[in-house]
Design a protein around this motif. Structure first.
Motif, mmCIF file in Angstrom:
data_model
loop_
_atom_site.group_PDB
_atom_site.id
_atom_site.type_symbol
_atom_site.label_atom_id
_atom_site.label_comp_id
_atom_site.label_asym_id
_atom_site.label_seq_id
_atom_site.Cartn_x
_atom_site.Cartn_y
_atom_site.Cartn_z
ATOM 1 N N TRP A 8 0.828 -1.206 0.000
ATOM 2 C CA TRP A 8 0.000 0.000 0.000
ATOM 3 C C TRP A 8 0.865 1.260 0.000
ATOM 4 O O TRP A 8 0.551 2.237 -0.688
ATOM 5 N N LEU A 9 1.955 1.249 0.738
ATOM 6 C CA LEU A 9 2.873 2.386 0.732
ATOM 7 C C LEU A 9 3.457 2.590 -0.662
ATOM 8 O O LEU A 9 3.562 3.719 -1.155
ATOM 9 N N PHE A 10 3.844 1.487 -1.305
ATOM 10 C CA PHE A 10 4.400 1.573 -2.660
ATOM 11 C C PHE A 10 3.361 2.112 -3.629
ATOM 12 O O PHE A 10 3.647 3.021 -4.424
ATOM 13 N N PHE A 11 2.163 1.556 -3.563
ATOM 14 C CA PHE A 11 1.100 1.999 -4.468
ATOM 15 C C PHE A 11 0.811 3.481 -4.286
ATOM 16 O O PHE A 11 0.666 4.227 -5.276
ATOM 17 N N SER A 12 0.701 3.950 -3.048
ATOM 18 C CA SER A 12 0.410 5.358 -2.786
ATOM 19 C C SER A 12 1.490 6.257 -3.364
ATOM 20 O O SER A 12 1.199 7.304 -3.967
ATOM 21 N N ALA A 13 2.750 5.845 -3.199
ATOM 22 C CA ALA A 13 3.863 6.653 -3.692
ATOM 23 C C ALA A 13 3.871 6.717 -5.218
ATOM 24 O O ALA A 13 3.979 7.803 -5.811
ATOM 25 N N VAL A 14 3.771 5.545 -5.877
ATOM 26 C CA VAL A 14 3.860 5.547 -7.342
ATOM 27 C C VAL A 14 2.615 6.161 -7.972
ATOM 28 O O VAL A 14 2.688 6.745 -9.066
ATOM 29 N N LEU A 26 -4.378 5.215 -27.552
ATOM 30 C CA LEU A 26 -4.009 3.963 -26.890
ATOM 31 C C LEU A 26 -2.690 3.427 -27.435
ATOM 32 O O LEU A 26 -1.908 2.821 -26.700
ATOM 33 N N ALA A 27 -2.437 3.655 -28.723
ATOM 34 C CA ALA A 27 -1.167 3.224 -29.308
ATOM 35 C C ALA A 27 -0.004 3.976 -28.686
ATOM 36 O O ALA A 27 1.060 3.417 -28.429
ATOM 37 N N THR A 28 -0.197 5.271 -28.438
ATOM 38 C CA THR A 28 0.831 6.069 -27.759
ATOM 39 C C THR A 28 1.076 5.538 -26.357
ATOM 40 O O THR A 28 2.225 5.409 -25.913
ATOM 41 N N MET A 29 0.003 5.235 -25.641
ATOM 42 C CA MET A 29 0.130 4.702 -24.286
ATOM 43 C C MET A 29 0.901 3.387 -24.291
ATOM 44 O O MET A 29 1.740 3.138 -23.422
ATOM 45 N N ALA A 30 0.614 2.539 -25.287
ATOM 46 C CA ALA A 30 1.307 1.254 -25.380
ATOM 47 C C ALA A 30 2.803 1.458 -25.578
ATOM 48 O O ALA A 30 3.631 0.756 -24.979
ATOM 49 N N GLY A 31 3.171 2.423 -26.416
ATOM 50 C CA GLY A 31 4.585 2.698 -26.638
ATOM 51 C C GLY A 31 5.270 3.214 -25.394
ATOM 52 O O GLY A 31 6.363 2.757 -25.030
ATOM 53 N N CYS A 32 4.637 4.169 -24.713
ATOM 54 C CA CYS A 32 5.217 4.719 -23.479
ATOM 55 C C CYS A 32 5.372 3.639 -22.419
ATOM 56 O O CYS A 32 6.428 3.527 -21.772
ATOM 57 N N LEU A 33 4.321 2.841 -22.229
ATOM 58 C CA LEU A 33 4.368 1.809 -21.196
ATOM 59 C C LEU A 33 5.395 0.740 -21.545
ATOM 60 O O LEU A 33 6.094 0.230 -20.662
ATOM 61 N N PHE A 67 3.056 -0.622 -10.633
ATOM 62 C CA PHE A 67 3.569 0.569 -11.303
ATOM 63 C C PHE A 67 2.920 0.739 -12.669
ATOM 64 O O PHE A 67 2.497 1.848 -13.040
ATOM 65 N N ALA A 68 2.818 -0.358 -13.434
ATOM 66 C CA ALA A 68 2.210 -0.291 -14.768
ATOM 67 C C ALA A 68 0.738 0.091 -14.674
ATOM 68 O O ALA A 68 0.235 0.877 -15.492
ATOM 69 N N GLY A 69 0.038 -0.445 -13.673
ATOM 70 C CA GLY A 69 -1.371 -0.105 -13.505
ATOM 71 C C GLY A 69 -1.565 1.375 -13.198
ATOM 72 O O GLY A 69 -2.480 2.024 -13.740
ATOM 73 N N ALA A 70 -0.708 1.928 -12.339
ATOM 74 C CA ALA A 70 -0.794 3.358 -12.018
ATOM 75 C C ALA A 70 -0.502 4.207 -13.253
ATOM 76 O O ALA A 70 -1.182 5.220 -13.511
ATOM 77 N N GLU A 71 0.513 3.809 -14.023
ATOM 78 C CA GLU A 71 0.837 4.534 -15.256
ATOM 79 C C GLU A 71 -0.352 4.537 -16.213
ATOM 80 O O GLU A 71 -0.729 5.579 -16.755
ATOM 81 N N LEU A 72 -0.953 3.371 -16.421
ATOM 82 C CA LEU A 72 -2.061 3.269 -17.362
ATOM 83 C C LEU A 72 -3.252 4.097 -16.908
ATOM 84 O O LEU A 72 -3.944 4.711 -17.739
ATOM 85 N N PHE A 73 -3.514 4.092 -15.612
ATOM 86 C CA PHE A 73 -4.630 4.893 -15.104
ATOM 87 C C PHE A 73 -4.436 6.360 -15.463
ATOM 88 O O PHE A 73 -5.344 7.016 -15.982
ATOM 89 N N TRP A 74 -3.237 6.881 -15.198
ATOM 90 C CA TRP A 74 -2.987 8.293 -15.469
ATOM 91 C C TRP A 74 -2.886 8.584 -16.957
ATOM 92 O O TRP A 74 -3.259 9.674 -17.410
ATOM 93 N N TYR A 75 -2.384 7.617 -17.745
ATOM 94 C CA TYR A 75 -2.421 7.786 -19.200
ATOM 95 C C TYR A 75 -3.863 8.035 -19.643
ATOM 96 O O TYR A 75 -4.132 8.908 -20.478
#
Length: 210
Positions: A7-13, A40-47, A159-167
């Motif tokens: 939970w600490l990691f998730f909150s931070a990332v 979505l293609a851009t998001m896939a490349g970034c991720l 980390f990937a889930g947090a990135e995708l959410f914000w994407y």
């Protein structure tokens, strides 16, 4: 790894990923041009770039860069050059005018799915700060007395889930913003702001040290 540590990691990332940076800005600008769905293609490349760098760091890339600082410098200056290139391009409005509806018009038609993926991937690779993040941040949440592989997999997936959410948030914001950018004056202002931000990211990258 216990639930409290996760939970600490998730909150931070979650907070770190949501902070505007080159990836989020690129997703936003691409969504303005082509709409959230095609972005979505851009998001896939970034991720893809993010996951590649994190995996490479776990496999020992960080140790290689520490032992060979010149290699890190090459990566850093290449990232700076690419961000500056994007900044100048955005400042000049090189993608052309924004269509009345995102995804339409000549500018959007030139941005094919492979190009969107490629550009997103290059943006993700342009920031060697990610290597330092993966090296210094991830190990703090790894229990050295337990199997490290499963723990690392959980952290990367989080980390990937947090990135995708914000994407997704930035892409939706970009699509909505596009409606107001059909006016030439606002479009020019948007280009100047995004161009200046990319240049700023590139300048900040000059101060990064391994």
């Amino acid at each position: 790894m216990n639930l409290h540590t996760w939970w600490l990691f998730f909150s931070a990332v979650f907070i770190l990923c949501g902070t505007p940076g080159p990836n989020m800005l690129h997703v936003l600008t691409r969504s303005v041009r082509v709409g959230a769905r095609r972005a979505l293609a851009t998001m896939a490349g970034c991720l893809g770039a993010v996951l590649l760098v994190v995996a490479a760091s776990a496999a020992g890339l960080s140790a290689v860069l520490t032992a060979a600082p010149a290699l890190f410098e090459v990566i850093r200056y290449a990232g700076v050059a690419y961000l500056l290139y994007l900044g100048v391009k955005a400042w000049r409005g090189a993608d052309g005018p924004v269509a009345a509806r995102p995804g339409e018009g000549p500018a959007a038609s030139r941005l094919t799915a492979p190009r969107l993926v490629r550009d997103g991937f290059l943006i993700g690779l342009s920031n060697p700060k990610l290597i330092l993040f993966a090296t210094a941040f991830f190990p703090q949440f790894i229990d050295g007395h337990a199997a490290q592989g499963p723990q690392f997999a959980i952290l990367v997936a989080t980390f990937a889930g947090a990135e995708l959410f914000w994407y997704g948030i930035y892409a939706i914001g970009g699509q909505r913003l596009a409606v107001t950018l059909t006016r030439p004056g606002l479009k020019r202002l948007f280009d100047r702001i995004t161009g200046g931000l990319f240049v700023g990211f590139g300048a900040a990258l000059l101060g990064v040290r391994p």
